[in-house]
Design a protein around this motif. Structure first.
Motif, PDB file in Angstrom:
ATOM      1  N   GLU A 116       0.608  -4.203  18.918  1.00 29.73           N
ATOM      2  CA  GLU A 116       1.203  -4.827  17.729  1.00 29.73           C
ATOM      3  C   GLU A 116       0.436  -4.427  16.475  1.00 29.73           C
ATOM      4  O   GLU A 116       1.025  -4.159  15.426  1.00 29.73           O
ATOM      5  N   MET A 117      -0.888  -4.394  16.603  1.00 31.89           N
ATOM      6  CA  MET A 117      -1.699  -4.054  15.437  1.00 31.89           C
ATOM      7  C   MET A 117      -1.582  -2.576  15.077  1.00 31.89           C
ATOM      8  O   MET A 117      -1.735  -2.197  13.917  1.00 31.89           O
TER       9      MET A 117
ATOM     10  N   GLY B 118      -4.571   0.667  16.696  1.00 28.80           N
ATOM     11  CA  GLY B 118      -4.638  -0.769  16.957  1.00 28.80           C
ATOM     12  C   GLY B 118      -5.941  -1.208  17.583  1.00 28.80           C
ATOM     13  O   GLY B 118      -6.198  -2.394  17.768  1.00 28.80           O
ATOM     14  N   LEU B 119      -6.787  -0.226  17.863  1.00 27.34           N
ATOM     15  CA  LEU B 119      -8.008  -0.503  18.613  1.00 27.34           C
ATOM     16  C   LEU B 119      -9.027  -1.316  17.814  1.00 27.34           C
ATOM     17  O   LEU B 119      -9.842  -2.061  18.392  1.00 27.34           O
ATOM     18  N   LYS B 161     -15.080   7.024  24.707  1.00 28.65           N
ATOM     19  CA  LYS B 161     -16.156   6.048  24.491  1.00 28.65           C
ATOM     20  C   LYS B 161     -15.667   4.884  23.632  1.00 28.65           C
ATOM     21  O   LYS B 161     -16.019   3.727  23.885  1.00 28.65           O
ATOM     22  N   LEU B 162     -14.860   5.199  22.632  1.00 32.09           N
ATOM     23  CA  LEU B 162     -14.314   4.145  21.787  1.00 32.09           C
ATOM     24  C   LEU B 162     -13.516   3.135  22.621  1.00 32.09           C
ATOM     25  O   LEU B 162     -13.692   1.918  22.488  1.00 32.09           O
ATOM     26  N   TYR B 163     -12.669   3.678  23.494  1.00 29.38           N
ATOM     27  CA  TYR B 163     -11.871   2.796  24.345  1.00 29.38           C
ATOM     28  C   TYR B 163     -12.773   1.978  25.248  1.00 29.38           C
ATOM     29  O   TYR B 163     -12.562   0.791  25.464  1.00 29.38           O
ATOM     30  N   SER B 208     -21.807   0.241   9.389  1.00 28.45           N
ATOM     31  CA  SER B 208     -21.954  -0.521   8.154  1.00 28.45           C
ATOM     32  C   SER B 208     -20.630  -1.014   7.579  1.00 28.45           C
ATOM     33  O   SER B 208     -20.642  -1.766   6.605  1.00 28.45           O
ATOM     34  N   GLY B 209     -19.520  -0.592   8.158  1.00 29.31           N
ATOM     35  CA  GLY B 209     -18.245  -0.993   7.574  1.00 29.31           C
ATOM     36  C   GLY B 209     -17.594  -2.137   8.322  1.00 29.31           C
ATOM     37  O   GLY B 209     -18.162  -2.703   9.255  1.00 29.31           O
ATOM     38  N   ASN B 210     -16.395  -2.456   7.908  1.00 29.48           N
ATOM     39  CA  ASN B 210     -15.653  -3.520   8.589  1.00 29.48           C
ATOM     40  C   ASN B 210     -14.422  -2.925   9.286  1.00 29.48           C
ATOM     41  O   ASN B 210     -14.197  -1.725   9.281  1.00 29.48           O
ATOM     42  N   LYS B 211     -13.640  -3.805   9.848  1.00 33.14           N
ATOM     43  CA  LYS B 211     -12.467  -3.381  10.607  1.00 33.14           C
ATOM     44  C   LYS B 211     -11.530  -2.498   9.800  1.00 33.14           C
ATOM     45  O   LYS B 211     -11.056  -1.462  10.280  1.00 33.14           O
TER      46      LYS B 211
END
Lengths: 236, 236
Positions: A116-117, B118-119, B161-163, B208-211
């Motif tokens: 969804e995101m 969406g991750l 790796k991200l997943y 250092s960042g956000n979503k």
DNA sequence: ACTCGTTTTTATGTAGTACAAAAACATTTG
DNA sequence: CAAATGTTTTTGTACTACATAAAAACGAGT
């Protein structure tokens, strides 16, 4: 641990595979090796059975699996042909909330949130006025009725329409299969929370906002679920 | 059209289902109806075959399918038990870029883009320093070697790796299965483009960042693919 | 009485044969 | 020549038989 891994290096694991398992793999390899393409005719059952050195019985058990997945089709006399399987067919058959493991259930719940995101970008690629109007009709029909059953049906309709608008048929079917899982988890949690952003708000964003606005809106709409996730993660 | 639907109301469609198809469905219904749970023992083959009025042969073809999906397990004497199927097992068996239809291939390509986009939310729920360091090592190892094969392997390692960092095992496996599809589409398109945001940039954002920063970065990283999609959509 | 080993029983796994059914192909007949 | 009919071929289904593995029952010895 060390001893165990030493052993497993020296001793081959006993394959408890049945003949049908082996034949299934061998057939798959065979198709690849011969680079059969959808539509190509396959040898007849007896020839395959003889070539593999198994009974026609065993061969048919393996073929039955491939047929279920849509990898092969057979006509009475014309024999078998390789075909394009439905990528989601095997998935659908297994997606019963009552038998899949709780862990997998939780994973699939998260998976839907992720979808969804992530939908925003592809959704905006396909956006058009007609579909927005159709979505709006769904969103507006919520106010009228208040029954719980209707709310759930409407929730499904709204989000389903969003997937449809993304113009990806596989995705839409995937989402549709995930619905029972989603519903089941919510039912177990005994809550059907709704975020601060309503369906109607989302429609407005689609009309006048951009991708990021939509994504933020969707996040707020799904916030209760994300909160629940966060609480869950902290426990572990 | 009207005439056709009138007819189809009056005349039942001839089911070209084979007995094995029917038995498979009947068994599924039976499990649901009896609300069997994983671990429960099932009747033996002969009893089932007799109850269904089919030969043991046909029954076994149906059971073979369910066994492939992991819905049942059988031990020699103890009989069969219902079990928790691997939700992705059926999917994996079918995911051969050479046999699935081009449309489905394209859909799956999009699906992976959607997943990556969406991750962010779930990823940030699970973020910790250790995994970021591990990701950084992968990103930094890119500079050293320049071979094409290595670049692709590294691309896979980084995104994989991200997943993994999202902490969703089903998702990770899903992504891993999608890799051949992704690779195949790119190979056909004969391009392996890279956006303006590199893997190392993404690591910095994670630190250092956000979503939202991450999501924007990921979009830029994947931008060539989205551009290709947009061009494709315009043609149709 | 308890443990170990042996036999028995039972359910699944595999093979083989036989025949029904459907569809392509061949042949006959008006 | 065309339509009807027969023949062949391949899948679909049934039945039987036996091998195999594993649990259960049994029995012998300490």
């Amino acid at each position: 641990m060390a001893l165990k891994s030493d052993l497993s290096l020296d001793i081959d694991k006993i394959s408890s595979d049945t003949m049908a398992d082996v034949v299934e793999m061998r057939l798959r390899d065979y198709f690849k090796k011969k680079s059969f393409k959808p539509g190509d005719a396959l040898p007849k059952e007896q020839e395959l059975a003889e070539a593999l050195g198994v009974s026609r019985n065993v061969l048919r058990e393996a073929l039955s699996r491939l047929r279920m997945l849509g990898m092969i089709e057979t006509k009475k006399k014309r024999g078998m042909i390789l075909s394009s399987p439905d990528v989601l067919g095997g998935f659908q058959r297994v997606l019963d909330p009552l038998i899949i493991s709780p862990d997998a259930l939780q994973d699939l719940f998260e998976l839907r949130l992720i979808l969804e995101m992530g939908l925003a970008d592809v959704l905006f690629l396909n956006l058009n006025d007609k579909s927005i109007r159709e979505l709006e009709i769904i969103a507006n029909s919520e106010k009228k009725k208040n029954k719980e059953a209707f709310r759930i049906a409407n929730e499904i309709a709204f989000h389903g329409k969003l997937y449809e608008m993304a113009g990806n048929d596989t995705l839409k079917r995937f989402q549709h299969m995930l619905l029972p899982v989603f519903g089941f988890v919510l039912q177990v949690e005994n809550e059907f929370l709704s975020g601060s952003v309503s369906h109607q708000d989302l429609v407005e964003i689609l009309k006048s906002g951009n991708k990021d606005d939509f994504r933020n809106g969707m996040y707020e709409h799904l916030k209760p679920h994300f909160d629940r996730l966060e609480a869950l993660k902290k426990i572990n």
